[in-house]
Design an enzyme around this catalytic site. Structure first.
Site, mmCIF file in Angstrom:
data_model
loop_
_atom_site.group_PDB
_atom_site.id
_atom_site.type_symbol
_atom_site.label_atom_id
_atom_site.label_comp_id
_atom_site.label_asym_id
_atom_site.label_seq_id
_atom_site.Cartn_x
_atom_site.Cartn_y
_atom_site.Cartn_z
ATOM 1 N N LYS A 22 0.840 -1.206 0.000
ATOM 2 C CA LYS A 22 0.000 0.000 0.000
ATOM 3 C C LYS A 22 0.872 1.253 0.000
ATOM 4 C CE LYS A 22 -1.748 1.639 3.971
ATOM 5 N NZ LYS A 22 -1.440 3.063 4.255
ATOM 6 N N ASN A 23 1.855 1.285 0.902
ATOM 7 C CA ASN A 23 2.622 2.525 1.068
ATOM 8 C C ASN A 23 3.649 2.751 -0.030
ATOM 9 O OD1 ASN A 23 1.057 3.042 3.253
ATOM 10 N ND2 ASN A 23 2.594 2.494 4.783
ATOM 11 N N CYS A 123 -5.461 12.531 12.203
ATOM 12 C CA CYS A 123 -6.180 11.269 12.074
ATOM 13 C C CYS A 123 -6.132 10.596 13.449
ATOM 14 C CB CYS A 123 -5.555 10.384 11.000
ATOM 15 S SG CYS A 123 -3.999 9.678 11.516
ATOM 16 N N ARG A 128 -0.361 14.716 12.914
ATOM 17 C CA ARG A 128 0.323 14.477 11.640
ATOM 18 C C ARG A 128 0.437 15.744 10.775
ATOM 19 N NH1 ARG A 128 -1.623 8.767 9.447
ATOM 20 N NH2 ARG A 128 0.373 8.870 8.347
ATOM 21 N N ASP A 313 4.341 0.720 12.090
ATOM 22 C CA ASP A 313 3.164 0.062 11.499
ATOM 23 C C ASP A 313 3.040 -1.389 11.927
ATOM 24 O OD1 ASP A 313 3.265 1.785 8.269
ATOM 25 O OD2 ASP A 313 2.661 2.409 10.272
ATOM 26 N N ARG A 405 -8.634 -0.464 3.869
ATOM 27 C CA ARG A 405 -7.692 0.529 3.343
ATOM 28 C C ARG A 405 -6.328 -0.108 3.076
ATOM 29 N NH1 ARG A 405 -7.879 6.194 6.370
ATOM 30 N NH2 ARG A 405 -6.391 6.486 4.689
HETATM 31 C C1 EPZ Z 1 4.041 7.057 6.384
HETATM 32 O O1 EPZ Z 1 3.243 8.089 6.935
HETATM 33 C C2 EPZ Z 1 3.126 5.842 6.241
HETATM 34 N N1 EPZ Z 1 2.018 6.160 5.347
HETATM 35 C C3 EPZ Z 1 2.572 5.446 7.618
HETATM 36 O O2 EPZ Z 1 1.823 4.254 7.445
HETATM 37 C C4 EPZ Z 1 3.758 5.150 8.539
HETATM 38 O O3 EPZ Z 1 3.255 4.855 9.825
HETATM 39 C C5 EPZ Z 1 4.698 6.360 8.602
HETATM 40 O O4 EPZ Z 1 5.129 6.718 7.267
HETATM 41 C C6 EPZ Z 1 5.946 6.077 9.438
HETATM 42 O O5 EPZ Z 1 6.631 4.970 8.922
HETATM 43 C C7 EPZ Z 1 2.222 6.101 3.995
HETATM 44 O O6 EPZ Z 1 3.307 5.808 3.529
HETATM 45 C C8 EPZ Z 1 1.039 6.407 3.137
HETATM 46 P P1 EPZ Z 1 6.049 10.395 8.584
HETATM 47 P P2 EPZ Z 1 3.823 9.607 6.985
HETATM 48 O O7 EPZ Z 1 6.003 11.659 7.830
HETATM 49 O O8 EPZ Z 1 4.660 9.861 5.805
HETATM 50 C C9 EPZ Z 1 5.943 13.705 11.979
HETATM 51 C C10 EPZ Z 1 -0.033 2.840 7.676
HETATM 52 O O9 EPZ Z 1 -0.532 2.300 8.674
HETATM 53 N N2 EPZ Z 1 5.852 14.663 10.878
HETATM 54 O O10 EPZ Z 1 7.242 9.488 8.418
HETATM 55 O O11 EPZ Z 1 2.684 10.516 7.262
HETATM 56 C C11 EPZ Z 1 4.700 12.827 12.099
HETATM 57 O O12 EPZ Z 1 3.695 13.475 12.870
HETATM 58 C C12 EPZ Z 1 0.405 4.295 7.739
HETATM 59 O O13 EPZ Z 1 0.182 2.261 6.578
HETATM 60 C C13 EPZ Z 1 5.974 16.026 11.157
HETATM 61 O O14 EPZ Z 1 6.140 16.432 12.303
HETATM 62 O O15 EPZ Z 1 4.741 9.532 8.288
HETATM 63 C C14 EPZ Z 1 5.243 11.592 12.769
HETATM 64 O O16 EPZ Z 1 5.304 11.827 14.162
HETATM 65 C C15 EPZ Z 1 0.084 4.920 9.095
HETATM 66 N N3 EPZ Z 1 5.888 16.915 10.136
HETATM 67 C C16 EPZ Z 1 6.672 11.481 12.214
HETATM 68 O O17 EPZ Z 1 6.988 12.773 11.673
HETATM 69 C C17 EPZ Z 1 5.704 16.512 8.839
HETATM 70 O O18 EPZ Z 1 5.656 17.369 7.931
HETATM 71 C C18 EPZ Z 1 6.822 10.460 11.097
HETATM 72 O O19 EPZ Z 1 5.820 10.733 10.126
HETATM 73 C C19 EPZ Z 1 5.582 15.124 8.565
HETATM 74 C C20 EPZ Z 1 5.670 14.220 9.600
#
Ligand code: EPZ
Length: 427
Positions: A22-23, A123, A128, A313, A405
């Site tokens: 998915k990701n 969410c 996020r 995850d 999803r």
């Molecule tokens: C991706 O989300 C994945 N989703 C998530 O999978 C996964 O949990 C996550 O990466 C971490 O591995 C997809 O790929 C579609 P991040 P993403 O930006 O990109 C903070 C699932 O279950 N952050 O790496 O949104 C954020 O709040 C989903 O398949 C900021 O502060 O995750 C988090 O604490 C859930 N500012 C941390 O960074 C930003 O601009 C990591 O988030 C972006 C993120």
């Protein structure tokens, strides 16, 4: 709304096919925006989020043709054509359903010189933010403005110049947006502290197949030479390492043995190591991963971390597994601030879990008892399915749209390896 009913206690056995990731799919699909030529993606998983992303791209003028999908097949082939965009706006009614929609921001501003995307909002697992996405695009030369719940990015002269991006914390999505924005920039780009998830390697490999110039793939430092334009390509989506880890936990929690066809151990090493530490047998076979648990589950101490660390995850799924361990385990969630929504639902099934801030102490219990439970987010939903597979009696998991999803035809895959599971539709 659909529900899933499980009558637990069966040890799973057999071969279970792993679908496309998915990701990975959600960052490969927007790559189509970067070329006027068609991008064909193979092994695309049949998931609600993939359909939602397809609808979003359609709204931008991208055609998405699905071909050759027999009902019994897992995965699909989709050809995406963005030869003529009709909009550069990603509307709120789609973005609010799937925050990954933000991944059109980078490629859209790279292709069209402008992009207007609804702010995704939070969410269930956290607020996020997208500040890192926006700072990265500014470093690449985009002008960013926020108004009325939307973010608008523009390339001053219609084309991003590229530049230096340094991420203060690792972000998968922000890294993906930065890469997609940089591959057609007029100058070079260097990205430091880039996320290294296998899905980002898949993104880079697909972009290279489209003619992009990227060095350092798989490392935290990426050097990108912008290209005038990218050409079309055909690319196969990598297998889903989180789905594979989830079904490995299903084999373990039921005391069964599964061959996960398509799983790649080298992309899920932290999960494999955790399973082995828990006393689970894991064998790497050609094109598959064999997982068997005959001697119970040993307790663990696990802390989530960016790749190659233990994946956030996988936290909820391992928590379900560890409710049946011979002792107390400690889990620490370092990535998201609210990723323990599954705890009260697992407790309804007899689990003994104490949460304090980011840490959860899971004391193994002799048995779980089936109960009606509520899914809250994608991976929490899977932890409830896993608990139901091991529980005595019937478990009813509500709001399974969360599951749809990220898990392709879950009940079919589990039924085929001996689970007593069925989907009940209220519709
Ligand atoms: C991706 O989300 C994945 N989703 C998530 O999978 C996964 O949990 C996550 O990466 C971490 O591995 C997809 O790929 C579609 P991040 P993403 O930006 O990109 C903070 C699932 O279950 N952050 O790496 O949104 C954020 O709040 C989903 O398949 C900021 O502060 O995750 C988090 O604490 C859930 N500012 C941390 O960074 C930003 O601009 C990591 O988030 C972006 C993120």
């Amino acid at each position: 709304m659909d529900r899933i009913l499980i009558r637990g206690g069966n040890a799973l056995a057999g071969r279970l096919p792993i679908s496309g990731a998915k990701n990975a799919a959600l960052t490969l699909m927007p790559c189509a925006l970067l070329s006027e030529e068609p991008l064909t993606l193979r092994n695309l998983p049949r998931l609600a989020d993939v359909d939602t992303f397809g609808h979003l791209l359609n709204q931008l003028g991208v055609s998405t043709l699905v071909e050759g999908a027999r009902p019994e097949d897992f995965g699909r082939v989709m050809t995406l054509r963005a030869n003529r965009l009709t909009s550069t706006v990603a509307p709120y009614d789609i973005v609010r359903k799937m925050r990954a929609s933000i991944l059109v921001l980078g490629p859209l501003v790279a292709r069209a010189g402008e992009a207007t995307v609804s702010l995704p909002g939070g969410c269930a697992i956290g607020n996020r933010p997208i500040d890192l996405h926006l700072k990265a695009l500014e470093a690449l030369g985009a002008e960013i403005e926020l108004a009325a719940g939307y973010v608008r990015a523009t390339a001053p002269k219609g084309r991003l110049p590229g530049g230096r991006v340094h991420f203060p914390i690792v972000s998968v999505g922000a890294t993906e947006n930065a890469i997609m924005a940089a591959v057609t920039a007029s100058g070079p780009t260097r990205i430091d502290n880039a996320a290294r998830e296998p899905e980002i390697v898949d993104l880079c490999r697909c972009l290279v197949a489209m003619g992009a110039a990227i060095e350092g793939i798989g490392t935290e430092t990426l050097e990108i030479e912008g290209r005038e334009r990218l050409h079309g390509a055909t690319y196969a989506v990598m297998p889903d390492r989180i789905e594979a880890g989830s079904y490995a936990c299903a084999a373990a929690i039921t005391g069964g043995a599964l061959e996960l066809v398509g799983a790649r151990a080298d992309e899920m090493r932290a999960t494999v190591d955790a399973l082995i530490a828990a006393g689970v047998t894991v064998e790497e076979r050609p094109g598959a991963l064999y997982v068997a648990a005959k001697n119970g589950i040993a307790p663990l101490e696990l802390s989530t971390a960016p790749y190659p660390g233990f994946a956030t995850d996988m936290q909820a799924q391992f928590m379900a597994l560890l409710t049946r361990a011979n002792g107390a385990s400690v889990l620490t969630e370092t990535i998201f601030e609210n990723r323990y929504m599954h705890v009260p639902e697992l407790a309804r099934m007899g689990a003994d879990i104490r949460v304090s801030g980011r840490t959860a102490v899971v004391r193994g219990v002799d048995r779980l008892i089936g109960a009606p439970v509520m899914a809250t987010d994608l991976r929490a939903s899977m932890s409830l399915i896993l608990a139901g597979l091991a529980a005595q009696g019937e478990t009813q998991v509500n709001r399974v749209y969360h599951l749809d999803r990220g898990y392709e035809r879950l009940e079919e895959k589990l039924s085929a390896v001996g689970a007593n599971i069925e989907r009940v539709s209220d519709g």
